[in-house]
Design a protein around this motif. Structure first.
Motif, PDB file in Angstrom:
ATOM      1  N   TYR A  38       0.843  -1.198   0.000  1.00  0.00           N
ATOM      2  CA  TYR A  38       0.000   0.000   0.000  1.00  0.00           C
ATOM      3  C   TYR A  38       0.880   1.249   0.000  1.00  0.00           C
ATOM      4  CZ  TYR A  38      -4.140  -2.837   0.721  1.00  0.00           C
ATOM      5  OH  TYR A  38      -5.149  -3.739   0.538  1.00  0.00           O
ATOM      6  N   TRP A  39       0.236   2.382  -0.274  1.00  0.00           N
ATOM      7  CA  TRP A  39       0.938   3.654  -0.336  1.00  0.00           C
ATOM      8  C   TRP A  39       0.887   4.383   0.996  1.00  0.00           C
ATOM      9  CZ3 TRP A  39       3.862   4.413  -4.425  1.00  0.00           C
ATOM     10  CH2 TRP A  39       3.506   3.821  -5.650  1.00  0.00           C
ATOM     11  N   GLN A  40       1.875   5.250   1.197  1.00  0.00           N
ATOM     12  CA  GLN A  40       1.785   6.224   2.265  1.00  0.00           C
ATOM     13  C   GLN A  40       1.986   7.603   1.655  1.00  0.00           C
ATOM     14  OE1 GLN A  40       5.275   5.056   4.776  1.00  0.00           O
ATOM     15  NE2 GLN A  40       5.929   7.189   4.484  1.00  0.00           N
ATOM     16  N   TYR A  41       1.339   8.576   2.288  1.00  0.00           N
ATOM     17  CA  TYR A  41       1.441   9.973   1.837  1.00  0.00           C
ATOM     18  C   TYR A  41       1.409  10.846   3.077  1.00  0.00           C
ATOM     19  CZ  TYR A  41       0.342  14.341  -0.610  1.00  0.00           C
ATOM     20  OH  TYR A  41       0.369  15.632  -1.103  1.00  0.00           O
ATOM     21  N   VAL A  46      -2.401   5.215   2.997  1.00  0.00           N
ATOM     22  CA  VAL A  46      -3.535   5.786   2.277  1.00  0.00           C
ATOM     23  C   VAL A  46      -3.993   4.800   1.208  1.00  0.00           C
ATOM     24  CG1 VAL A  46      -1.990   7.022   0.688  1.00  0.00           C
ATOM     25  CG2 VAL A  46      -4.340   7.815   0.992  1.00  0.00           C
ATOM     26  N   LEU A  47      -5.296   4.611   1.119  1.00  0.00           N
ATOM     27  CA  LEU A  47      -5.912   3.803   0.072  1.00  0.00           C
ATOM     28  C   LEU A  47      -6.365   4.748  -1.031  1.00  0.00           C
ATOM     29  CD1 LEU A  47      -7.054   1.052  -0.946  1.00  0.00           C
ATOM     30  CD2 LEU A  47      -9.167   1.623   0.295  1.00  0.00           C
ATOM     31  N   ASN A 308      -1.396  -1.022  -8.599  1.00  0.00           N
ATOM     32  CA  ASN A 308      -2.384   0.011  -8.917  1.00  0.00           C
ATOM     33  C   ASN A 308      -3.276  -0.429 -10.069  1.00  0.00           C
ATOM     34  OD1 ASN A 308      -1.144   1.578  -6.983  1.00  0.00           O
ATOM     35  ND2 ASN A 308      -0.855   3.357  -8.309  1.00  0.00           N
ATOM     36  N   THR A 309      -4.523   0.002 -10.015  1.00  0.00           N
ATOM     37  CA  THR A 309      -5.463  -0.216 -11.121  1.00  0.00           C
ATOM     38  C   THR A 309      -6.092   1.137 -11.450  1.00  0.00           C
ATOM     39  OG1 THR A 309      -7.220  -0.857  -9.560  1.00  0.00           O
ATOM     40  CG2 THR A 309      -5.911  -2.618 -10.511  1.00  0.00           C
ATOM     41  N   VAL A 310      -5.414   1.889 -12.298  1.00  0.00           N
ATOM     42  CA  VAL A 310      -5.823   3.258 -12.601  1.00  0.00           C
ATOM     43  C   VAL A 310      -6.956   3.320 -13.624  1.00  0.00           C
ATOM     44  CG1 VAL A 310      -4.245   3.747 -14.529  1.00  0.00           C
ATOM     45  CG2 VAL A 310      -4.814   5.573 -12.895  1.00  0.00           C
ATOM     46  N   LYS A 311      -7.247   2.182 -14.266  1.00  0.00           N
ATOM     47  CA  LYS A 311      -8.336   2.146 -15.250  1.00  0.00           C
ATOM     48  C   LYS A 311      -9.198   0.912 -14.981  1.00  0.00           C
ATOM     49  CE  LYS A 311      -5.865   2.019 -19.021  1.00  0.00           C
ATOM     50  NZ  LYS A 311      -5.497   2.030 -20.453  1.00  0.00           N
ATOM     51  N   THR A 312     -10.409   1.127 -14.477  1.00  0.00           N
ATOM     52  CA  THR A 312     -11.361   0.031 -14.314  1.00  0.00           C
ATOM     53  C   THR A 312     -12.413   0.153 -15.404  1.00  0.00           C
ATOM     54  OG1 THR A 312     -11.022  -0.010 -11.923  1.00  0.00           O
ATOM     55  CG2 THR A 312     -12.980  -1.129 -12.777  1.00  0.00           C
ATOM     56  N   TYR A 313     -12.343  -0.760 -16.364  1.00  0.00           N
ATOM     57  CA  TYR A 313     -13.282  -0.760 -17.479  1.00  0.00           C
ATOM     58  C   TYR A 313     -14.636  -1.309 -17.041  1.00  0.00           C
ATOM     59  CZ  TYR A 313      -9.081  -0.299 -20.388  1.00  0.00           C
ATOM     60  OH  TYR A 313      -7.904   0.122 -20.948  1.00  0.00           O
ATOM     61  N   GLY A 314     -15.654  -0.969 -17.824  1.00  0.00           N
ATOM     62  CA  GLY A 314     -16.976  -1.507 -17.607  1.00  0.00           C
ATOM     63  C   GLY A 314     -18.014  -0.420 -17.438  1.00  0.00           C
ATOM     64  N   ALA A 315     -18.875  -0.264 -18.446  1.00  0.00           N
ATOM     65  CA  ALA A 315     -19.992   0.681 -18.411  1.00  0.00           C
ATOM     66  C   ALA A 315     -20.954   0.300 -19.514  1.00  0.00           C
ATOM     67  CB  ALA A 315     -19.502   2.118 -18.603  1.00  0.00           C
ATOM     68  N   SER A 340      -4.604   0.805  -5.292  1.00  0.00           N
ATOM     69  CA  SER A 340      -5.448   1.855  -5.862  1.00  0.00           C
ATOM     70  C   SER A 340      -6.488   1.230  -6.763  1.00  0.00           C
ATOM     71  CB  SER A 340      -4.611   2.853  -6.671  1.00  0.00           C
ATOM     72  OG  SER A 340      -4.300   2.344  -7.959  1.00  0.00           O
ATOM     73  N   ALA A 341      -7.612   1.909  -6.869  1.00  0.00           N
ATOM     74  CA  ALA A 341      -8.672   1.501  -7.793  1.00  0.00           C
ATOM     75  C   ALA A 341      -9.372   2.759  -8.283  1.00  0.00           C
ATOM     76  CB  ALA A 341      -9.677   0.565  -7.114  1.00  0.00           C
TER      77      ALA A 341
END
Length: 463
Positions: A38-41, A46-47, A308-315, A340-341
């Motif tokens: 996971y990330w920290q900031y 942070v999620l 990371n998953t910066v692009k979640t397809y589906g619409a 990330s999502a």
């Protein structure tokens, strides 16, 4: 005496300088020291959750309002391609256009870079993490290439013969025929074009390196040679080091199968790539989608990094699945251990539409009870489960986070977890709390979703 005073002043300056660098490193976005999946900031885990309506987000005219909308529902993560293709009419190119209509690649278009700076400043003010994609192959092919400043017919800096660039590339960029992506020393060593590419990246970094909330991805779903992305990853990290900064970089590959050799170029190279973007997994569905992501988590277990998953397809509006697919994919990654999502932009994703905003709000409610970095995927604790019926992350004996894609009922193994547990339901369709209940451990407990549809459940030990 003067020498001693000068030495003292230099010593103080060095201490102050080192302190500033140390503070900068502590605040920057980086893998969390206690759980590097996971990330920290700003020193805290942070999620990263997001959804936005465009790819090159810094170009949109209502950016500040859109960022406020994100913040209001709990989103803290955007994708920003450095794109300039004029597919909506408000985009501008980064280079100065001359009175004769041609571009000068040695002169900047201040409007482009001011928009970029505004995005960086406004996201920093809102603690929204920016994942940049430096190169987007779609900018340099088909209808986007003929008007582009890099096209030799449109600039005063080089000819087709000098640059090796043709005036048209009609094929899908996945065919990887564009010489633009073969310029680096270990490829074709095209020094004519490479110097302008370097100049562009250095200009980008002159803005981003002043901020601590930026991640760098070299490409958008590339099918290019490994040497291309590796060159730019090293280039960016070296330039950051020269500026006294540390940054995190990755590459995004094209193939949908995370087990393909292409993806191993990042999975197996933690010395270069600080995190992995596995967005292309979002072309998969159901149990396979979950299983492939879990395969990656195991693949990098010896050197865990954020996925990371910066692009979640589906619409319903797009070609890559339905609204249901989009929400399912997003939630499977959240429960499955993604750092990330983010919902992809319309029309191929849900953006920050009502279903996306509700999903983000629901995830933040779950996070208020269970920190996702404190639990691990744990489907082995579910019984009487059909494929894709339910997914679990757990810290056995303390906390269990459940996701039901479409209602259902499963057994939750609490045989080794005695005591009382509070069960809180969250309606993902609305982002609101559902009913609450109390269950007793020491046995397998049947957990049944309140209704059909997407539901999350937090099962937390009562203290």
């Amino acid at each position: 005496m003067k020498t001693r005073t000068l030495c003292s002043l230099l010593g103080i300056a060095l201490v102050v300088g080192f302190a500033a660098v140390a503070a900068d490193d502590a605040d920057r976005i980086k893998p969390w020291s206690k759980n590097p999946r996971y990330w920290q900031y700003k020193g805290q885990p942070v999620l990263l959750l997001g959804g936005s309506k465009d790819d090159n987000l810094f170009q949109i005219p209502d950016l500040k309002e859109h960022l406020d909308e994100m913040k209001a529902v709990g989103a803290n993560y955007i994708r920003n391609t450095m794109s300039d293709r004029k597919d909506k009419g408000f985009e501008v190119y980064p280079f100065q256009q001359l009175p004769n209509g041609k571009y000068d690649l040695d002169q900047w278009n201040d409007e482009y870079w001011q928009r970029f700076e505004n995005m960086l400043r406004w996201t920093a003010e809102r603690d929204i993490i920016v994942q940049i994609e430096v190169w987007d192959r779609f900018d340099y092919a088909r209808d986007n290439w003929p008007p582009h400043p890099y096209n030799p017919r449109n600039n005063v800096n080089y000819t087709p013969e000098q640059s090796g660039l043709a005036e048209s590339y009609p094929d899908h960029p996945g065919s990887n025929k564009q010489p633009f992506f073969f310029t680096t020393p270990k490829q074709r060593n095209n020094t004519v074009l490479l110097k302008y590419q370097q100049r562009f990246v250095e200009k980008m970094l002159s803005h981003t390196l002043r901020y601590n909330h930026v991640l760098y991805c070299m490409d958008n779903e590339t099918s290019g040679e490994e040497a291309w992305g590796a060159y730019w990853a090293d280039f960016i990290k070296q330039r950051a080091k020269q500026a006294g900064k540390k940054v995190c970089v990755t590459e995004m590959w094209d193939t949908w199968d995370l087990k393909a050799d292409q993806h191993k170029r990042t999975f197996d190279h933690p010395e270069r790539y600080d995190f992995c973007d596995v967005s292309q997994n979002n072309h998969k569905k159901g149990q396979e989608h979950w299983d492939n992501f879990q395969w990656v988590r195991q693949r990098i277990a010896a050197k865990p990094r954020p996925l990371n998953t910066v692009k979640t397809y589906g619409a319903d509006t797009g070609r890559y699945g339905t609204n249901r697919d989009g929400v399912e994919r997003w939630w499977r990654h959240v429960i499955g251990g993604a750092a990330s999502a983010r919902f992809h932009r319309p029309d191929s994703g849900l953006g920050l539409s009502e279903p996306a905003a509700a999903a983000i709000k629901a995830a933040r409610k779950l996070e208020s009870l269970i920190k996702l970095w404190d639990v691990e995927p744990a489907n082995h604790l579910l019984t009487d489960r059909a494929p894709n019926e339910a997914y679990l992350a757990a810290r056995p004996g303390q906390a269990y986070a459940l996701y039901f894609p479409n209602g259902g009922s499963v057994g939750l193994d609490l045989k080794d977890a005695t005591g009382k547990y509070e069960l809180r339901w969250i309606d993902i369709a609305t982002g609101e709390w559902g009913k609450r209940d109390t269950i007793t451990g020491g046995k397998v407990v049947t957990v049944t979703a309140p209704a059909k549809g997407h539901w999350a459940a937090a099962v937390v030990q009562v203290r």
